[in-house]
Design a protein around this motif. Structure first.
Motif, mmCIF file in Angstrom:
data_model
loop_
_atom_site.group_PDB
_atom_site.id
_atom_site.type_symbol
_atom_site.label_atom_id
_atom_site.label_comp_id
_atom_site.label_asym_id
_atom_site.label_seq_id
_atom_site.Cartn_x
_atom_site.Cartn_y
_atom_site.Cartn_z
ATOM 1 N N SER A 191 8.334 33.583 -11.828
ATOM 2 C CA SER A 191 9.193 32.712 -11.022
ATOM 3 C C SER A 191 8.972 31.240 -11.321
ATOM 4 O O SER A 191 9.886 30.424 -11.184
ATOM 5 N N GLU A 211 15.751 39.903 -10.990
ATOM 6 C CA GLU A 211 15.799 38.772 -10.065
ATOM 7 C C GLU A 211 15.861 39.276 -8.629
ATOM 8 O O GLU A 211 16.592 40.224 -8.315
ATOM 9 N N LYS A 212 15.041 38.681 -7.774
ATOM 10 C CA LYS A 212 15.076 38.996 -6.352
ATOM 11 C C LYS A 212 15.162 37.687 -5.577
ATOM 12 O O LYS A 212 14.666 36.661 -6.013
ATOM 13 N N GLU A 213 15.793 37.767 -4.423
ATOM 14 C CA GLU A 213 16.005 36.548 -3.637
ATOM 15 C C GLU A 213 15.636 36.797 -2.183
ATOM 16 O O GLU A 213 15.975 37.840 -1.612
ATOM 17 N N ASP A 214 14.885 35.866 -1.592
ATOM 18 C CA ASP A 214 14.587 35.936 -0.171
ATOM 19 C C ASP A 214 15.209 34.725 0.526
ATOM 20 O O ASP A 214 16.062 34.042 -0.048
ATOM 21 N N GLN A 217 13.767 31.340 -1.698
ATOM 22 C CA GLN A 217 13.969 31.065 -3.112
ATOM 23 C C GLN A 217 14.228 32.353 -3.891
ATOM 24 O O GLN A 217 14.139 33.459 -3.346
ATOM 25 N N LYS A 218 14.535 32.148 -5.163
ATOM 26 C CA LYS A 218 14.720 33.276 -6.060
ATOM 27 C C LYS A 218 13.394 33.579 -6.763
ATOM 28 O O LYS A 218 12.627 32.669 -7.073
ATOM 29 N N HIS A 219 13.157 34.872 -7.022
ATOM 30 C CA HIS A 219 11.954 35.300 -7.724
ATOM 31 C C HIS A 219 12.374 36.057 -8.984
ATOM 32 O O HIS A 219 13.327 36.847 -8.952
ATOM 33 N N TYR A 220 11.651 35.807 -10.064
ATOM 34 C CA TYR A 220 11.983 36.428 -11.337
ATOM 35 C C TYR A 220 10.789 37.241 -11.848
ATOM 36 O O TYR A 220 9.631 36.809 -11.740
#
Length: 250
Positions: A191, A211-214, A217-220
């Protein structure tokens, strides 16, 4: 006061513990670095290159899949300078038995010095190791990348050597296959990386980017997708199988 004397007695006992008892300490918090009187055996190795895994296996005193248990390195300007890594043998191929404790000594700042990465999470990372014995029991030395080639668990619970390989030892292309890993170390949190770095690393290491998003923010994440099953590498090493003598054979 009683607690103080109890701690002193523990350290006094550890100072007279024989080297052969190190094997009993692999599941304990009290590893050899807690004993200030223990003298580790360091040995300088010339970095070598091998044309195949069989030659590497003949050179090594120990060949095994081992799991990182702990590290204890002294640092200079945030760089590892000297110390030990402690690994537990999971699959022995040569020179050791299952569940033995390996103490791998390293010193100096050369890029080939065999320092292991810090343990992350509960489950230590696994490596295919090729090591040379020192004069001290259970202590070994090696050089990168031969001393720590990344091993990952597949979704069927088997061991596979991560591809691209850490070493430059050539292997037949037909042994490389797509693998679904179920190993915490098969996925990297990237990320904080730049977009260009993520794309470049994914291409070089044959990884997939997710890619994940909370709410914040976005997480990679990058995940390895290829490897070589260890039963293929086992054949390439061509290590003779030594039969164990049972009580009936004596």
């Amino acid at each position: 006061m009683k607690k103080f004397y109890f701690i002193i007695s523990l350290f006094a006992a550890s100072s007279i513990t024989a080297q052969t008892e190190l094997q009993d300490m692999q599941d304990s918090a009290f590893l050899p670095e807690s004993n200030p009187d223990h003298q580790f055996s360091y040995q300088q190795l010339d970095v070598q290159t091998f044309d195949d895994y069989e030659s590497a296996a003949k050179w090594a005193d120990v060949v095994a899949i081992a799991q990182l248990h702990n590290t204890d390195y002294s640092k200079t300007r945030e760089l590892n300078a000297k110390g030990q890594a402690y690994l537990t043998v999971r699959v022995p191929y040569k020179g050791v038995r299952k569940n033995e404790l390996l103490i791998v000594n390293a010193e100096g700042f050369d890029t080939s010095a065999c320092y292991y990465p810090d343990k992350e999470g509960v489950e230590g990372q696994r490596f295919l190791v090729f090591l040379k014995a020192t004069q001290a029991e259970s202590e070994y030395v090696g050089f990168k990348p031969l001393c720590q080639q990344t091993i990952l668990l597949t979704d069927t619970g088997q061991y596979a050597l991560k591809y691209p390989l850490d070493s430059k030892i050539p292997v037949p292309d037909n042994l490389i296959e797509a693998i679904t890993y179920r190993d915490p170390h098969a996925t990297l949190d990237v990320s904080e990386w730049t977009h260009l770095k993520r794309e470049s690393f994914a291409k070089e290491e044959s990884m997939t980017l997710t890619e994940k998003e909370d709410m914040f923010q976005k997480h990679y994440y990058l995940t390895y997708t290829k490897g070589i099953m260890m039963h293929h590498i086992r054949k390439l090493m061509n290590i003779p199988v030594k039969q164990r003598i049972t009580s009936k054979q004596k």
